[in-house]
Structures are given as structure tokens and as C-alpha cells.
Design a protein around this motif. Structure first.
Motif, PDB file in Angstrom:
ATOM      1  N   LEU A  63      89.673  21.169  -0.278  1.00  0.00           N
ATOM      2  CA  LEU A  63      90.124  22.424  -0.740  1.00  0.00           C
ATOM      3  C   LEU A  63      88.635  23.028  -1.036  1.00  0.00           C
ATOM      4  O   LEU A  63      87.965  22.438  -1.834  1.00  0.00           O
ATOM      5  CB  LEU A  63      90.876  22.521  -1.932  1.00  0.00           C
ATOM      6  CG  LEU A  63      92.231  21.662  -1.897  1.00  0.00           C
ATOM      7  CD1 LEU A  63      92.863  21.722  -3.296  1.00  0.00           C
ATOM      8  CD2 LEU A  63      92.967  21.946  -0.597  1.00  0.00           C
ATOM      9  N   PHE A  80      94.658  25.129  -9.753  1.00  0.00           N
ATOM     10  CA  PHE A  80      93.928  24.834  -8.689  1.00  0.00           C
ATOM     11  C   PHE A  80      92.734  23.873  -9.030  1.00  0.00           C
ATOM     12  O   PHE A  80      92.216  23.115  -8.212  1.00  0.00           O
ATOM     13  CB  PHE A  80      93.064  26.164  -8.053  1.00  0.00           C
ATOM     14  CG  PHE A  80      94.349  27.110  -7.734  1.00  0.00           C
ATOM     15  CD1 PHE A  80      95.015  26.642  -6.616  1.00  0.00           C
ATOM     16  CD2 PHE A  80      94.350  28.496  -8.252  1.00  0.00           C
ATOM     17  CE1 PHE A  80      96.155  27.906  -6.254  1.00  0.00           C
ATOM     18  CE2 PHE A  80      95.143  29.336  -7.934  1.00  0.00           C
ATOM     19  CZ  PHE A  80      96.272  29.080  -6.861  1.00  0.00           C
ATOM     20  N   VAL A 124      85.832  23.824  -5.566  1.00  0.00           N
ATOM     21  CA  VAL A 124      86.513  25.237  -5.799  1.00  0.00           C
ATOM     22  C   VAL A 124      85.874  25.971  -7.088  1.00  0.00           C
ATOM     23  O   VAL A 124      85.831  25.149  -7.986  1.00  0.00           O
ATOM     24  CB  VAL A 124      87.925  24.961  -5.958  1.00  0.00           C
ATOM     25  CG1 VAL A 124      88.763  26.285  -6.485  1.00  0.00           C
ATOM     26  CG2 VAL A 124      88.840  24.469  -4.744  1.00  0.00           C
ATOM     27  N   VAL A 156     101.268  21.142  -6.449  1.00  0.00           N
ATOM     28  CA  VAL A 156      99.778  20.611  -6.625  1.00  0.00           C
ATOM     29  C   VAL A 156      99.928  19.143  -6.288  1.00  0.00           C
ATOM     30  O   VAL A 156      99.146  18.604  -5.648  1.00  0.00           O
ATOM     31  CB  VAL A 156      99.161  20.917  -7.909  1.00  0.00           C
ATOM     32  CG1 VAL A 156      98.065  19.930  -8.187  1.00  0.00           C
ATOM     33  CG2 VAL A 156      98.794  22.427  -8.092  1.00  0.00           C
ATOM     34  N   ALA A 208      96.655  29.787  -3.155  1.00  0.00           N
ATOM     35  CA  ALA A 208      96.800  28.318  -2.763  1.00  0.00           C
ATOM     36  C   ALA A 208      96.235  28.215  -1.352  1.00  0.00           C
ATOM     37  O   ALA A 208      95.497  27.257  -0.966  1.00  0.00           O
ATOM     38  CB  ALA A 208      98.258  27.713  -3.028  1.00  0.00           C
TER      39      ALA A 208
END
Ligand code: S3P
Length: 450
Positions: free
Chosen positions: A16, A250, A262, A406, A434
Motif C-alpha cells: 500500500l 489505513f 503510507v 483491513v 482505500a
């Protein structure tokens, strides 16, 4: 509970990456529209969370005669034409809090100060949640409240007017209770005091002075407020920082998916909301604070998260109120961490939008996690990946739905999450953000599936 909306989530197809800004803080958005409505003058609010919960609060004030101008289509900016503490009008119909506990509990304090009678209700989930914690104190201040189960359950009917100041010693560590009593205290005849068993989020205490109402906090944590008999619209815009409770989804996802990096932009790091970061740090997460600043009365920072070896730990009970809304997703992290994670002293999780201990334990177990449920918490022994193919129930609870989305990023196949539509109460653009950092999640309806 059938509320519909199915998410299909996981597994992540790669690391991510990205830098994102999550929507405004839910707690502060509620408080801003409440205080602005009760102030003399016009208040402009930016960064408002346009979730169903906050729109329900705004609608209650519209229903009581407050003019609210939405300044953009997204409903993140608004101008509230305050009517003063005594300017609300009796609503013609029942006030509807929808799914929002904060709305109904804080409004109980405000409605207790009104000379007219009003009735408040909510959706099926809210109608099961305990209201005695706010009804008892406003009754002792002189308001009259009736409702199901002796006033413990919605709908409740409230009438009041001039109230008596009280010293409320709360049995639960609850910012909603504290805030209800302080808001009722605006209509009381002396110094209102509140003492809570553990400190909780202090946005009400921070925001009241912005509207000209001082609040004092003693060394033992007792909060006291002498009403100034009016609130005044602040000179400048009221800016709401990004919601740490939304950002946390997140942060956990990035910690769990190998190679991720991230950055969550300008999120609230108020210590009373920052328990999730302390817990994640103690679990070995790689979290870096950048660009610390202040938005209004609240500290904010960018938080950078890189994936990394999470391990279990025992949560310090003092951190529980400061991370209370983040435990569903912390359970997801713990299910995929090394070793044992232990949470105690968190029985409040059982009276949130769902019974969050039971809902998470059931959903994670269906996906193969090793988790024991306890009355006040859980013990979770981490495994290396979850099992795809499971269909789990979010029970109409926004945070269960997002937490499972998640968790699914580290499954070996897709997980279907039913009754997930309530994400709209707190984080309407969750799926879009997301997907923007590379999470594998979509609405079943978008894919043409049922
Ligand atoms: C909130 C307080 C917390 C939290 C809720 C928002 C608030 O509830 O769980 O999501 O804005 O005051 P309690 O005060 O009942 O713990």
C-alpha cells in the motif's frame, strides 16, 4: 440486523502506498454544529465530516429553527446562523439521531435546557444502547425525561428549562456523558462539575472557550464550568482536523501489508484520541510523526506508517478510553501479529454501535483467527494470514465493516462483509480512499454481484 451493503475485501495485491487525507473528525463535527447553533452570531465551519451521523445532528438543529447553509456539495463546509442559547424552537416531529450515539447523548444535555418538550429516537441499533448514563444526570439537574425502560432506551421525551448545577461523578469513562452534563450546565444556575473515572476525549472542553465559555480542569481531573449565559460565534472559521479514528484503518492496513509506506495527512493527535498510536507503537509498528501543527485548539500531524513486524502485548487499561473506537481494527492487527495480545477493562466496547467484542471475535474467527472473547476484552494469538472465502457480518456497525476490510488485506482469498452500509455514518469515502492506496476492497453492488 439487516441494513445491507456488502463489501468484498482482500487480499492486497501489493504494497500500500500513498499519502491521503481522511475526512474531518466526527466528534468535533458534532460539537461544532451544536455550539454554533447555540451561539449568538454566524459561525463558519470547515472540514466538517459529512457522514450520516453528523448530518443527523445538523438536521436536528434545522428542525429546531436554525438556518444552516451548506457551502459545498460535499457538505464539508457550512455556515450556521446561531439562534442563541434560548432561541431553539420546539420541533414539529420527533428528532431522529439515526445511528449516532454522540448526537443523542450530547443532545440530551442541550434539550434538557429547553422549555419545550421534545422526543428523540434513532435506528434499531441506537434504540438498544443505554441512555441512563445521560438521563440520570440531567434528571438530577431538574429535567424531566421519560422513555422505554424507565428512560434508559430510546425514544426518550425530554423537557426542562432552567437547571440546577450538579457535581457529576461519572461511573463510566465517557466523553459523551461528560459533554452532556457540560452542555446542560450551560443552562444551570451555578458551577457544573464533572469527574470521570479515567480521562476521555476533551473536545467539548477545548471547543467551549472558542465560543466564549471558559472551562477549568483541576489537578484531579475535575472539570468545572460557570455558565456565562451566552455563547458567541468565533471570529474566524472553525477548522476541524482529520479524524484519527478514520486514519487508523489505513495505519493498520499499511502495518499489515508487506512493503507498504503510507502517510496520513494532518490528523488529530490530541492525547485523548491518540491511544491507537500508543498501542500500535507498543505492538512494534513503524509510525513517524511529521509536520506537527495546530488546527483550532487541536494538535495535528502527518503520520507516516511503514509495514513492519507487529507483535502482541497487553494494552495498558489507562489507554483504553483514548483508543476506544479503534479496538475493532486493533483486533485485526493483533490477529496477524506475532504472539499474544491482551485487552482488558474494555467492557464499553459491548455497548457501541454493536457489541464490538462479540462482533469482531465472531468475524475474525470465521476468517481463521485465534481469539478468546472475555466480558471486558479479548485474548488474541496472532497467525500469519487469514482464511479467504469467509462471509462475515458487520452488524450494521461502520467500524466492524472497515476493520474487517483491513483484516482481509492479509487473507489468502476474498472475504465478504455483509451489512456494511453503515460505513456512510462516519466515513462515506472509505472505499475510494482505500482503493487509492492500493487496498483490495469494493462494494459487491459495484461489481454487479448481489
Ligand atoms: C465520543 C465518545 C466515545 C466514542 C464515540 C464518540 C464523543 O463514546 O466511542 O464514538 O464524541 O464524545 P463514549 O463517550 O460513550 O465512550
Amino acid at each position: 440486523m439487516e441494513i445491507g451493503g456488502t463489501l468484498i475485501a482482500g487480499p492486497a495485491k501489493g504494497p500500500l502506498k500513498g499519502s491521503i487525507t481522511v475526512p474531518g473528525d466526527k466528534s468535533m463535527s458534532h460539537r461544532s454544529v451544536m455550539l454554533a447553533s447555540l451561539a449568538d452570531g454566524v459561525t463558519e465551519i470547515h472540514g466538517f465530516l459529512p457522514g450520516d451521523d453528523n448530518v443527523a445532528t445538523a438536521q436536528m438543529f434545522i428542525d429546531m429553527g436554525v438556518q444552516i447553509d451548506w457551502l459545498n456539495d460535499e457538505k464539508t463546509a457550512l455556515r450556521v446562523h446561531g439562534v442563541g442559547l434560548h432561541g431553539l424552537r420546539k420541533p414539529v416531529a420527533m428528532l431522529d439521531a439515526g445511528n449516532a450515539g454522540t448526537c443523542v447523548r450530547l443532545m440530551t444535555g442541550i434539550l434538557a435546557g429547553q422549555r419545550f418538550e421534545s422526543t428523540v429516537s434513532g435506528d434499531a441499533s441506537l434504540c438498544k444502547r443505554p441512555m441512563r448514563r445521560v438521563v440520570d444526570p440531567v434528571r438530577s439537574m431538574g429535567a424531566t425525561v421519560s422513555g422505554n425502560d424507565g428512560g434508559n432506551l430510546l425514544p426518550i421525551t425530554i423537557s426542562g428549562g432552567k437547571l440546577k448545577a450538579i457535581h457529576h461523578i461519572s461511573e463510566v469513562a465517557s466523553a459523551q456523558v461528560k459533554s452532556c452534563v457540560l452542555l446542560a450546565g450551560l443552562y444551570a444556575d451555578g458551577v457544573t462539575r464533572v469527574h470521570e473515572p479515567k480521562p476521555t476525549r476533551d473536545h467539548t472542553e477545548r471547543m467551549l472557550p472558542l465560543f466564549g465559555q471558559p472551562v477549568a480542569v483541576a489537578d484531579d481531573g475535575t472539570i468545572s464550568m460557570t455558565p456565562t449565559d451566552r455563547l458567541t460565534a468565533p471570529e474566524g472559521v472553525v477548522d476541524i482536523p482529520a479524524d484519527p479514528s478514520s486514519a487508523c484503518f489505513f495505519a493498520v492496513a499499511a502495518s499489515l501489508v508487506d512493503g507498504s509506506d503510507v502517510t496520513l495527512k494532518s490528523i488529530g493527535i490530541n492525547p485523548r484520541r491518540d491511544g491507537w498510536r500508543r498501542v500500535m507503537h507498543a505492538m512494534g509498528a513503524s509510525l513517524t510523526l511529521l509536520n506537527q501543527a495546530t488546527v483550532g485548539e487541536e494538535p495535528v500531524a502527518d503520520v507516516r506508517i511503514r509495514s513492519g513486524g507487529l507483535h502482541g502485548m497487553a494494552v495498558d487499561p489507562n489507554d483504553v478510553p483514548d483508543a476506544i473506537d479503534e479496538f475493532p481494527v486493533i483486533f485485526a492487527a493483533a490477529s496477524l501479529a506475532d504472539g499474544e495480545f491482551v485487552l482488558t477493562d474494555a467492557e464499553e466496547l459491548r455497548v457501541k454501535e454493536s457489541d464490538r467484542i462479540a462482533a469482531m471475535a465472531t468475524a475474525l474467527r470465521l476468517a481463521g483467527a485465534d481469539i478468546d472473547e472475555h466480558a471486558d476484552g479479548a485474548v488474541i494469538r496472532g497467525i500469519s494470514s487469514l482464511r479467504g472465502g469467509a462471509a462475515v457480518d458487520a452488524h450494521g456497525d461502520h467500524r466492524i465493516a472497515m476493520a474487517m476490510a483491513v483484516a482481509a488485506q492479509r487473507a489468502d482469498g476474498e472475504i465478504r462483509i455483509h451489512n456494511a452500509a453503515a460505513i456512510a455514518t462516519s466515513f462515506p469515502n472509505f472505499v475510494t480512499l482505500a482503493q487509492g492506496i492500493g487496498m483490495n476492497v469494493r462494494w459487491a453492488e459495484d461489481a454487479g454481484a448481489a
